[in-house]
Design an enzyme around this catalytic site. Structure first.
Site, PDB file in Angstrom:
ATOM      1  CG  HIS A  66      -5.984  -0.971  -6.163  1.00 55.34           C
ATOM      2  ND1 HIS A  66      -4.645  -1.211  -5.990  1.00 55.34           N
ATOM      3  CD2 HIS A  66      -6.337  -0.080  -5.198  1.00 55.34           C
ATOM      4  CE1 HIS A  66      -4.193  -0.487  -4.967  1.00 55.34           C
ATOM      5  NE2 HIS A  66      -5.212   0.197  -4.463  1.00 55.34           N
ATOM      6  N   GLY A  99      -0.402   4.668  -0.584  1.00 53.55           N
ATOM      7  CA  GLY A  99      -1.046   5.924  -0.206  1.00 53.55           C
ATOM      8  C   GLY A  99      -0.923   6.299   1.249  1.00 53.55           C
ATOM      9  N   GLY A 100      -1.746   5.718   2.125  1.00 53.98           N
ATOM     10  CA  GLY A 100      -1.662   6.066   3.524  1.00 53.98           C
ATOM     11  C   GLY A 100      -2.949   5.757   4.264  1.00 53.98           C
ATOM     12  NE  ARG A 147      -7.942   4.700  -5.278  1.00 54.51           N
ATOM     13  CZ  ARG A 147      -7.328   4.008  -4.335  1.00 54.51           C
ATOM     14  NH1 ARG A 147      -7.801   2.827  -3.972  1.00 54.51           N
ATOM     15  NH2 ARG A 147      -6.248   4.486  -3.746  1.00 54.51           N
ATOM     16  CD  GLU A 167      -8.510  -6.206  -1.126  1.00 54.98           C
ATOM     17  OE1 GLU A 167      -8.812  -6.181  -2.324  1.00 54.98           O
ATOM     18  OE2 GLU A 167      -7.332  -6.099  -0.710  1.00 54.98           O
ATOM     19  CD  GLU A 197      -4.367   8.683  -1.401  1.00 51.52           C
ATOM     20  OE1 GLU A 197      -5.292   7.857  -1.415  1.00 51.52           O
ATOM     21  OE2 GLU A 197      -3.233   8.419  -0.972  1.00 51.52           O
ATOM     22  NE  ARG A 240      -9.853   0.535  -1.062  1.00 52.92           N
ATOM     23  CZ  ARG A 240      -8.679   1.161  -1.182  1.00 52.92           C
ATOM     24  NH1 ARG A 240      -8.337   2.094  -0.303  1.00 52.92           N
ATOM     25  NH2 ARG A 240      -7.854   0.871  -2.161  1.00 52.92           N
ATOM     26  CG  HIS A 263      -4.967   2.523  -8.383  1.00 51.51           C
ATOM     27  ND1 HIS A 263      -4.403   3.541  -9.129  1.00 51.51           N
ATOM     28  CD2 HIS A 263      -4.857   2.894  -7.079  1.00 51.51           C
ATOM     29  CE1 HIS A 263      -3.970   4.482  -8.303  1.00 51.51           C
ATOM     30  NE2 HIS A 263      -4.226   4.112  -7.057  1.00 51.51           N
ATOM     31  CB  ALA A 277      -0.919  -0.008   1.215  1.00 45.06           C
TER      32      ALA A 277
END
Length: 527
Positions: free
Chosen positions: A358, A55-56, A297, A382, A122, A393, A250, A53
């Site tokens: 993704h 992003g954060g 997304r 997940e 994001e 998401r 993604h 991962a």
């Protein structure tokens, strides 16, 4: 395969070594020092979606510019009307507490020159609220959790142990169980891949935290271990499943044919200001959404898919040339290094990107305590459908979900631990009558066929005809695999294929039943 079977008793059996499994194992081992916790993972300890991962974690930390209400609203909008608002509020409100725990355990999040957290933004977020560790946040969290878990003497951490099936009344009483009936989980049958022995793990409580299923598609950002094992096991055990038609692609995986899995160009790059351009060098996101590159997304992925269909090309581009490149390299050192290794100079060149599988937004249905429809079986991460993500998401909500639900599961089992007895009379694994000379090429061929079917027929854009074709081809694969599985020596490859086919079947069937486009689901034959 050795005929020697082994039965092991444990208080907690945790399947999966990502953020959810590690957090749950750590918490129960800390509270119940007399308890035995066995944590198994199919590969090496840190091989999980969490570790990849970039992003954060989305968390409200600056009340001057952000609020819980805004985070909730952004999540609900991204979920396209299918989120459980009570769940969303629970996760968002609990986020600061879970973040503080991570920090206390040793997680380092980036800070700016003023000493405040350097908050990223994001797609789908109305404010900068993403805490990150450069562009490898997941790896940093995985590092810290592994260190904490390995320090616990009552946790036995087993690498290269593959969970085959959950143990329920189906095995113990030799009776056929029905979905939505009273079913109890007693543990799992697990393949020790190093010794080629199937072990019987009997457990008071079982936590299924086995991650996603990205390997069901040809192009994915998921590691090779993401083969839908938890979903397959839970479905066979008759657990309730929901919303698996919502696959998040993604939008910006690095287009580099031959590389597998696909290298992810984090959504935070667009949050940093990068622009998407088509094969003619033209910006196009303004034609699809007022938020342009910062749309959710599902919208960005479909926009790119549409541009590719119009042009006939295999990829579009991310343009970073107008950005502060030195700051870019500081924020995204691994992405910068990757581009440089391929001869892409981000100061002068576009970055070629294309959508890739993704994240699966649905899965095993759990309540706020991470309880599944099967007694004594918990699930987290997940592999689940919590109600947080709805149809799509919101970026950087997944690590957060894993932390919150692992904590909720811990609180729930804490109330029951001393009152729960060890299951008795659990049968060992039976592999009598299997053949030893299975052709591995059959597994490889069928695995590739699953990927082709799902990519061509059950991808970003679907249709009734495509879903019908997928259904027919998957039925043949299922019958072939069942025959192979029933008569062949057990192996990880064979079990993974079984789970991939099961997952593909579920995504296809749920897609056929969905009669309205929303979130990550789009059928061109529906309004």
């Amino acid at each position: 395969m050795s005929n020697k079977n082994t039965t092991i008793e444990t208080d907690f059996l945790v399947i999966g070594s990502g953020v959810s499994g590690l957090t749950f194992a750590l918490k129960v081992a800390t509270k119940f020092k007399e308890a035995k916790v066995i944590l198994i993972t199919k590969d090496k300890k840190n091989e999980s979606n969490t570790n990849y991962a970039q992003g954060g974690i989305a968390t409200v930390t600056n009340s001057n510019i952000d609020s819980f209400e805004q985070h909730v609203k952004d999540t609900l909008i991204a979920g396209d009307g299918l989120c459980d608002e009570k769940v969303v509020k629970m996760v968002v409100n609990d986020a600061p507490n879970r973040l503080q725990e991570l920090i206390e355990w040793g997680t380092k999040f980036d800070k700016n020159e003023n000493g405040d957290y350097d908050l990223g933004r994001e797609g789908g977020h109305s404010q900068n609220r993403i805490l990150h560790h450069t562009d490898i946040t997941g790896a940093e969290i995985e590092r810290v959790l592994l260190k904490q878990v390995e320090a616990k003497p009552n946790i036995e951490f087993l690498e290269y142990h593959y969970a085959i099936d959950l143990i329920t009344e189906h095995q113990t009483k030799k009776k056929k169980t029905k979905r939505n009936s009273k079913i109890t989980c007693f543990g799992a049958y697990v393949l020790d891949q190093k010794k080629s022995v199937v072990k019987t793990y009997i457990s008071k409580f079982t936590m299924l935290a086995s991650g996603g299923n990205g390997q069901v598609y040809e192009t994915t950002t998921n590691p090779k271990v993401a083969t839908g094992d938890g979903l397959g096991m839970a479905y066979r055990a008759k657990a309730e499943i929901a919303d698996v038609e919502f696959i998040q692609f993604h939008p910006t995986a690095l287009y580099n044919p031959g590389e597998y899995p696909a290298f992810l160009i984090s959504e935070a790059v667009r949050g940093f200001g990068a622009k998407l351009r088509n094969s003619n060098g033209q910006k196009f996101m303004h034609n699809y959404d007022a938020r342009e590159e910062l749309a959710s997304r599902d919208i960005v992925a479909r926009a790119i898919d549409n541009e590719l269909k119009k042009s006939g090309n295999s990829h579009v581009y991310l343009d970073c040339r107008h950005l502060n490149i030195e700051k870019f390299k500081t924020h995204f050192p691994n992405i910068s290094e990757k581009c440089t290794s391929l001869g892409i100079d981000i100061k002068k060149d576009f970055i070629p990107v294309a959508p890739a599988s993704h994240y699966i937004c649905g899965g095993i249905v759990v309540n706020k305590n991470s309880k599944t429809s099967i007694k004594k079986l918990y699930a987290c991460g997940e592999v689940t459908r919590t109600g947080l993500h709805g149809g799509n998401r919101l970026a950087s909500n997944s690590l957060l979900e894993g932390l919150v639900y692992a904590h909720s599961a811990f609180l729930n089992v804490s109330k029951k631990f001393t009152k729960t007895n060890m299951p008795k009379d659990i049968p060992e694994w039976n592999d009598n009558g299997v053949i030893k000379n299975m052709e591995k090429v059959l597994i490889t061929h069928d695995r590739n066929e699953v990927k082709t079917i799902m990519t061509n027929y059950v991808g970003i854009v679907r249709s009734n005809e495509r879903l019908l074709r997928a259904e027919k081809r998957l039925k043949v694969l299922y019958e072939d695999n069942k025959r192979l599985y029933d008569h062949s020596e057990i192996s990880t490859d064979l079990c993974e294929l079984r789970n991939l086919i099961t997952t593909a079947y579920l995504i296809t069937q749920f897609s056929k039943k969905r009669k309205k486009n929303c979130g990550g689901f789009f059928n061109m034959d529906l309004n």
